[in-house]
Design an enzyme around this catalytic site. Sequence first.
Site, mmCIF file in Angstrom:
data_model
loop_
_atom_site.group_PDB
_atom_site.id
_atom_site.type_symbol
_atom_site.label_atom_id
_atom_site.label_comp_id
_atom_site.label_asym_id
_atom_site.label_seq_id
_atom_site.Cartn_x
_atom_site.Cartn_y
_atom_site.Cartn_z
ATOM 1 N N ASP A 133 -19.614 38.053 -15.963
ATOM 2 C CA ASP A 133 -20.748 38.121 -16.775
ATOM 3 C C ASP A 133 -21.971 38.948 -16.554
ATOM 4 O OD1 ASP A 133 -22.397 35.969 -18.454
ATOM 5 O OD2 ASP A 133 -23.571 35.906 -16.788
ATOM 6 N N GLU B 100 -18.491 41.810 -19.140
ATOM 7 C CA GLU B 100 -19.434 41.751 -20.260
ATOM 8 C C GLU B 100 -20.444 42.630 -19.945
ATOM 9 O OE1 GLU B 100 -22.525 38.389 -22.191
ATOM 10 O OE2 GLU B 100 -22.342 38.711 -20.084
ATOM 11 N N ASP C 254 -14.989 32.218 -15.045
ATOM 12 C CA ASP C 254 -16.340 33.146 -15.185
ATOM 13 C C ASP C 254 -16.784 33.605 -13.779
ATOM 14 O OD1 ASP C 254 -18.170 34.279 -17.266
ATOM 15 O OD2 ASP C 254 -17.114 32.184 -18.400
ATOM 16 N N HIS D 215 -18.616 32.648 -26.785
ATOM 17 C CA HIS D 215 -19.542 31.288 -26.858
ATOM 18 C C HIS D 215 -21.088 31.811 -26.858
ATOM 19 C CE1 HIS D 215 -19.658 33.538 -22.898
ATOM 20 N NE2 HIS D 215 -20.681 32.931 -22.614
ATOM 21 N N ASP D 216 -21.327 33.068 -27.027
ATOM 22 C CA ASP D 216 -22.774 33.583 -27.190
ATOM 23 C C ASP D 216 -22.883 33.968 -28.614
ATOM 24 O OD1 ASP D 216 -23.732 33.081 -24.553
ATOM 25 O OD2 ASP D 216 -22.980 34.994 -23.749
#
Length: 559
Positions: free
Chosen positions: A199, A256, A98, A327-328
């Site tokens: 991210d 993202e 990440d 994961h979100d």
Amino acid sequence: MEKKWWHDKVAYQIYPKSFCDTNGDGIGDLRGIIEKLDYLKELGADIIWISPVYCSPMKDQGYDISDYYNIDPVFGTIEDMEELLSEARKRELYILMDLVINHCSSEHEWFQKALQDPEGEYGRYFYIRRGKDGMPPNNWRGNFGGSAWSRIEGTDLYYLHTFHETQPDLNWENPAVRRKLYEMINWWLEKGLAGFRIDAIINIKKELHFRNYPADREDGTCSIRCMLQEAQGIGEFLTELRENTFDRYNAFTVAEVFDNKPEELEKFIGEDGYFSTMFDFSIESARTGDNWYEMNQLRPEEIKKIIFDSQERTREIGLLANIIENHDEPRGASAFFAEEPDREESKTMLAVLQLLQRGIPFLYQGQEIGMTNVVFQDIAQVDDVASRDQYQAALEAGYSEEEALRIVNLRSRDNCRTPFQWSSEKNAGFTDGTPWLMVNSNYRKINLKSQQRDERSVYSFYKKLIRLRKEEEYKDTFVYGTFRPAYEEHNNIFAYYRESERQRIAVIANYQKESQELMLTDQCEKVLLNNYRDLSLKGGRLYLEGYQAVVLLLNKISC
């Protein structure tokens, strides 16, 4: 489209804290990932994205980084990371980390120095502004709720955080900050990373007048998205980032991105785009209401239109990263089939629709065995800082504790963060210790070990599906072939063609409980995949059971 090494790959996201614990402390670690590389290879994964394992106080589960150059001891050591990279290479697996560069942790050395001298060198690493009449500089509301500004103790100065107050935003307008970040990125790429998942990257460009926007809540605040939609010039930052880092290593990047302007899509993922690909969040965006605690339940026809529109938008541009969960987000089986999330046919139907679209499929750990949402009995069981903040926001909006908890059970990021269910043994085989987050109580029913022995299981189906996508005979059609909707006149039939110069493949799914029948417009040469034992196909008449999905190789000659 110029072919790239990542185009035909299947990616798999690991949330390390919940994947596999090898030392009994209840937290997954890097050695656990190393132990499971053969499992990932057998499943058919190629690219492994690992959520943050950098040093962090874990206020936001590692997305608050205090040291970009080191591994948090809870996960292991830098030597463990180097061994993971080495072992992955032996198996022809590619590792992504990440990249969290919109913000860092409030415990990062840069921010600690900024606190000591807010108007000095390191103060300029962040967005620090004076308040107005004892209030924050403006009415922006952070993504986790509450003001996007926090006061520096003993001063009338405030720092900006678009997420949690322990995640101060880095000032990308400062060239020194950018240089430091590029140095760090290249350091990791030199170690052998294949690339990064990036991210919250759209947040790095701010509207620098820092003005108020019309309030959208009774507390006078407005969503931070108002500012992001108005900010101009992010392309200059992203071009510089790519040229100084990713391009030098032929690295794969998946971004993202929320709130990007539609007309700029080609700049993001086109032939010379800022990134290799970006996640397709179109369904999640449609599902989310104006507030976190409001959720739109989408009908199959709405989902179909969203996906078809998304495919059309990118048809001449590039490949999106297709997801069901991450994961979100809540678990896909629970989000798409709230009334009966345990039905295996619906899970495998979703798998077919995701993996055979045009784009790069990203699986999330546990998706391949059909893991579902957990049921929290009390907010105290919830670890996720965003869920806790939004639970409080729901209470303040007039919801009862029971209603607010019900919403958390639907929306919480902890739904996807419960430990991986390896077996029916204690703690689902995840740890010998006490898990950091509760294990889903259905682990005795849903677990990998039992599914590995069952040829009809969700796991076994995922293996077959991935194998089909990679078969030499069909790979070019699935990877580079066009995407064309089919049978749109049939309600709740989700169907499309994947076509190349030499092949035409139909993907057809019955997105409802009740059976349906339709006449094929082309002759079927071969059934490539079916998520039921049997298939009724006679004289071109296709009979589909509830949630049945089939993949058909068609004759090129139309009936």
